[in-house]
Structures are given as C-alpha cells and as structure tokens.
Motif scaffolding. Sequence first.
Motif, short mmCIF file in Angstrom:
data_model
loop_
_atom_site.label_atom_id
_atom_site.label_comp_id
_atom_site.label_asym_id
_atom_site.label_seq_id
_atom_site.Cartn_x
_atom_site.Cartn_y
_atom_site.Cartn_z
N TYR A 170 0.66 -0.93 -0.02
CA TYR A 170 -0.09 -0.02 0.21
C TYR A 170 0.92 1.23 -0.06
CZ TYR A 170 -3.41 -3.55 1.23
OH TYR A 170 -4.33 -4.49 1.10
N CYS A 171 0.27 2.25 -0.72
CA CYS A 171 1.22 3.36 -0.65
C CYS A 171 0.28 4.51 0.48
CB CYS A 171 0.81 4.22 -1.98
SG CYS A 171 1.64 5.65 -2.16
N TYR A 172 1.32 4.92 1.36
CA TYR A 172 0.85 5.42 2.35
C TYR A 172 1.34 7.15 2.46
CZ TYR A 172 0.43 1.04 4.82
OH TYR A 172 -0.08 -0.35 5.27
N LYS A 173 1.49 7.48 1.09
CA LYS A 173 1.72 9.05 0.95
C LYS A 173 0.67 9.99 1.15
CE LYS A 173 5.31 8.17 -2.63
NZ LYS A 173 5.89 8.45 -4.00
N LYS A 174 -0.44 9.60 0.96
CA LYS A 174 -1.88 10.27 1.33
C LYS A 174 -2.02 10.36 2.70
CE LYS A 174 -4.27 9.17 -2.98
NZ LYS A 174 -5.70 8.45 -3.33
N TYR A 175 -1.72 9.09 3.48
CA TYR A 175 -1.89 9.11 4.89
C TYR A 175 -0.89 10.01 5.52
CZ TYR A 175 -1.52 7.33 9.67
OH TYR A 175 -1.48 7.04 11.01
N LEU A 176 0.50 10.02 5.04
CA LEU A 176 1.62 10.85 5.64
C LEU A 176 1.15 12.51 5.36
CD1 LEU A 176 4.64 8.79 4.69
CD2 LEU A 176 3.51 8.84 7.11
N LYS A 177 0.40 12.74 4.31
CA LYS A 177 0.41 14.05 3.82
C LYS A 177 -0.68 14.63 4.83
CE LYS A 177 1.78 14.17 -0.65
NZ LYS A 177 1.71 14.09 -2.13
N ARG A 178 -1.61 14.10 5.66
CA ARG A 178 -2.68 14.35 6.31
C ARG A 178 -2.12 15.11 7.42
NH1 ARG A 178 -6.63 9.53 7.91
NH2 ARG A 178 -5.01 9.62 9.47
#
Length: 57
Positions: free
Chosen positions: A49-57
Amino acid sequence: MQPQPHDSDIKALLRLGVVWNIPMACDMATADFLITSPFMNKIYVAEHYCYKKYLKR
C-alpha cells in the motif's frame, strides 16, 4: 511469565514480522498449519500500500 532481558528484542522481531507481512509461528500447532497450508505451494503476490496520502494528512 516474567519479562526476560531479551524481551524487547523479541517484541521488535514480532513487530517487523507484522509490518512486512511475514508469517510467524510461536507454537508447534501454528508452525504445522503454516507448513502444511496449500498456499505454501502457490505463488503469492503481496499488495504494498502507498501511505503517501496518509503521511500528508
């Protein structure tokens, strides 16, 4: 059932197994289940899974 000096090392290894989806057997019944599983003879493609969206939150 008291904490041992290497308790933190064991917990770190278990955490790594969970993070990287590595099957672990902590008893003979689980080891037997893992080794005799029909999935052991098939190719398994893990989803990463790509967690980039999660990290940007």
